[in-house]
Scaffold this active site. Structure first.
Site, PDB file in Angstrom:
ATOM      1  N   THR A 152       0.871  -1.186   0.000  1.00  0.00           N
ATOM      2  CA  THR A 152       0.000   0.000   0.000  1.00  0.00           C
ATOM      3  C   THR A 152       0.906   1.234   0.000  1.00  0.00           C
ATOM      4  O   THR A 152       1.356   1.663  -1.048  1.00  0.00           O
ATOM      5  CB  THR A 152      -0.973  -0.005   1.197  1.00  0.00           C
TER       6      THR A 152
ATOM      7  N   LYS B 109       4.358  -6.934   3.915  1.00  0.00           N
ATOM      8  CA  LYS B 109       4.029  -5.549   3.608  1.00  0.00           C
ATOM      9  C   LYS B 109       3.788  -4.836   4.923  1.00  0.00           C
ATOM     10  O   LYS B 109       3.329  -5.417   5.909  1.00  0.00           O
ATOM     11  CB  LYS B 109       2.823  -5.437   2.690  1.00  0.00           C
TER      12      LYS B 109
ATOM     13  N   THR C 219       1.019  -7.301  13.165  1.00  0.00           N
ATOM     14  CA  THR C 219       1.377  -5.907  12.871  1.00  0.00           C
ATOM     15  C   THR C 219       1.560  -5.592  11.407  1.00  0.00           C
ATOM     16  O   THR C 219       2.131  -4.581  11.097  1.00  0.00           O
ATOM     17  CB  THR C 219       2.636  -5.428  13.638  1.00  0.00           C
TER      18      THR C 219
ATOM     19  N   GLU D 239       6.581   4.988   7.350  1.00  0.00           N
ATOM     20  CA  GLU D 239       6.173   6.131   6.532  1.00  0.00           C
ATOM     21  C   GLU D 239       6.983   7.377   6.890  1.00  0.00           C
ATOM     22  O   GLU D 239       6.915   7.896   7.999  1.00  0.00           O
ATOM     23  CB  GLU D 239       4.675   6.374   6.708  1.00  0.00           C
TER      24      GLU D 239
ATOM     25  N   ASN E 280      -0.088  10.511   5.372  1.00  0.00           N
ATOM     26  CA  ASN E 280      -1.346  10.152   5.999  1.00  0.00           C
ATOM     27  C   ASN E 280      -2.423  11.225   5.894  1.00  0.00           C
ATOM     28  O   ASN E 280      -3.601  10.940   6.155  1.00  0.00           O
ATOM     29  CB  ASN E 280      -1.094   9.780   7.457  1.00  0.00           C
TER      30      ASN E 280
ATOM     31  N   SER F  72      -6.724   9.716  -0.977  1.00  0.00           N
ATOM     32  CA  SER F  72      -6.830  10.378  -2.285  1.00  0.00           C
ATOM     33  C   SER F  72      -6.171   9.559  -3.378  1.00  0.00           C
ATOM     34  O   SER F  72      -5.475   8.609  -3.112  1.00  0.00           O
ATOM     35  CB  SER F  72      -6.181  11.759  -2.223  1.00  0.00           C
TER      36      SER F  72
END
Length: 415
Positions: free
Chosen positions: A164, A190, A201, A287, A410, A415
């Site tokens: 993702t 992932k 997790t 991230e 985030n 979007s």
């Protein structure tokens, strides 16, 4: 293709070459569930006679696919049929009421029919946006193509299809020798955000050709999960979809690995290496991450207490932003220790950055200089060591820094 630049902490060699596992085949397709122009559904086909183990999120809002897979694992039979795994990215199929289970059941039935196995032998996972109904027809309409495309060499394709916000696919493998015969363990994962310890997790699938009875396999997976995937955190948030599964095909030409067998210990050590490698890669793809941080706690009242304190440090936004800014603000570590609600002797606490003694006996060390601390914080791989001064409890957890990029990712995730 990843939406964001590849993490600076990604393995330099890229995705590893995963040796083929006898009895396992993979495929992946572009189904257009959310993304366009990229793989987003993967299928794994595992031969009859395999053993299966798994752990799943404890989230009270876990997804339909998690509930489905938990039920399938609990009722695994000896029908002589094989197993399958179907995973989609882009949609978590979570918090969608009865539609979530309907979509899961439809997907499992489609895969089972196409492969000639019971639908209860089909394990599922979905990852992506929560609260949107899964367009299961987009998966089932591609099922024949997925089955036709199955190939033992397509592990990397499968790994890419489940991404993702990941910026790179995560794979790991170990080959070992048992009784003079080659045994292989390979897996992929992932995970990038919504990562915090709570059984799994993220999504992780590991395969081996070793013959391991189900109870032994489950014991090994659960044990090593506690010191690998359950010891990492990116942002303290636990997903609704977390799944970790291990399949053993038994195709390696050795006697079964039973509990207490010295050969099982050799296999166990290699399995933990694969699991820890994958867990670390998830943190390295946190991230917006620019720093990989190991936090080692010693001197705790117990191992569990030490882990709680380690995670309090690892999850502190103040600690993580200081690390992002390369600020050796050890006072924030002291704060995190204190807020954890676990025993710690204020006047005996010691803190190190790598080999640099920062604090001792409850205060800054006379030998410490701010320049030394600042220079250390410029590295990409950091180690924070803490002694709590109250017992012999120990724990190691891993995390990353918290940067502006985390907010960017985030704030427009849907979007």
């Amino acid at each position: 293709m990843a939406k964001y630049a590849v993490s600076p902490l990604a393995p330099k060699g890229g995705f590893p070459s995963l040796p083929e596992i006898d009895g396992v085949r993979f495929s992946a397709v572009e189904a257009g569930i959310k993304y366009s122009g990229r793989l987003d559904v993967m299928l794994a086909d595992v031969c009859a006679g395999s053993s299966v183990a798994g752990v799943f999120t404890k989230s009270a809002t876990r997804s339909g696919p998690v509930l489905w897979s938990q039920d399938c694992l609990a009722t695994t039979d000896t029908s002589g049929k094989g197993y399958a795994v179907v995973v989609n990215s882009g949609n978590a199929n979570a918090f969608t009421g009865n539609a979530g289970m309907d979509g899961a059941r439809k997907t499992a039935r489609s895969a089972g029919d196409a492969l000639g196995i019971p639908e209860t032998h089909v394990f599922l996972a979905s990852t992506g946006v929560i609260g949107e109904v899964l367009p299961a027809d987009k998966i089932t309409s591609r099922m024949e193509e997925l089955v036709t495309g199955l190939d033992p060499a397509k592990g990397e394709m499968a790994a890419r299809a489940i991404m993702t916000t990941d910026t790179f696919p995560k794979g790991s493998t170990r080959q070992l020798e048992i009784d003079g015969k080659a045994v292989t363990i390979s897996g992929f994962a992932k995970g990038s955000g919504m990562i915090a310890p709570d059984m799994a997790t993220m999504l992780v699938y590991i395969f081996t050709d070793a013959p391991v009875p189900q109870d032994v396999l489950q014991g090994l997976l659960s044990t090593h999960n506690e010191t690998s995937f359950n010891c990492i955190t990116v942002d303290s948030d636990t997903s609704t979809s977390d799944t970790l599964m291990l399949f053993a095909t038994g195709k390696a030409d050795i006697a079964p690995l039973t509990e207490g067998d010295p050969r099982t210990e050799v296999f166990s050590a290699a399995l933990r290496e694969v699991m820890l490698d994958l867990a670390h890669q998830v943190v390295r793809d946190g991230e917006g991450a620019t720093k990989f941080v190991e936090i080692a706690i010693n001197g705790g009242a117990s191992d569990a207490s030490a882990k709680t304190i380690g995670l309090a440090i690892a999850n502190s936004p103040l600690v993580k932003t200081a690390i992002a800014g390369e600020d050796p603000n050890w006072g924030r570590i002291v704060m995190a220790i204190g807020k954890a609600g676990e025993p710690a002797d204020r006047d005996r606490i010691s803190i190190r950055f790598g080999n640099i003694l920062v604090a001792e006996n409850g205060w800054v060390s006379p030998s410490y200089t701010e320049n030394d601390g600042a220079a250390y914080m410029k590295g990409q791989d950091l180690r924070i060591w803490v002694d709590l001064g109250v017992g012999s409890g120990q724990a190691i957890v891993w995390t990353c820094d918290l940067t502006h990029q985390y907010i960017t990712i985030n704030s427009d995730y849907r979007s």
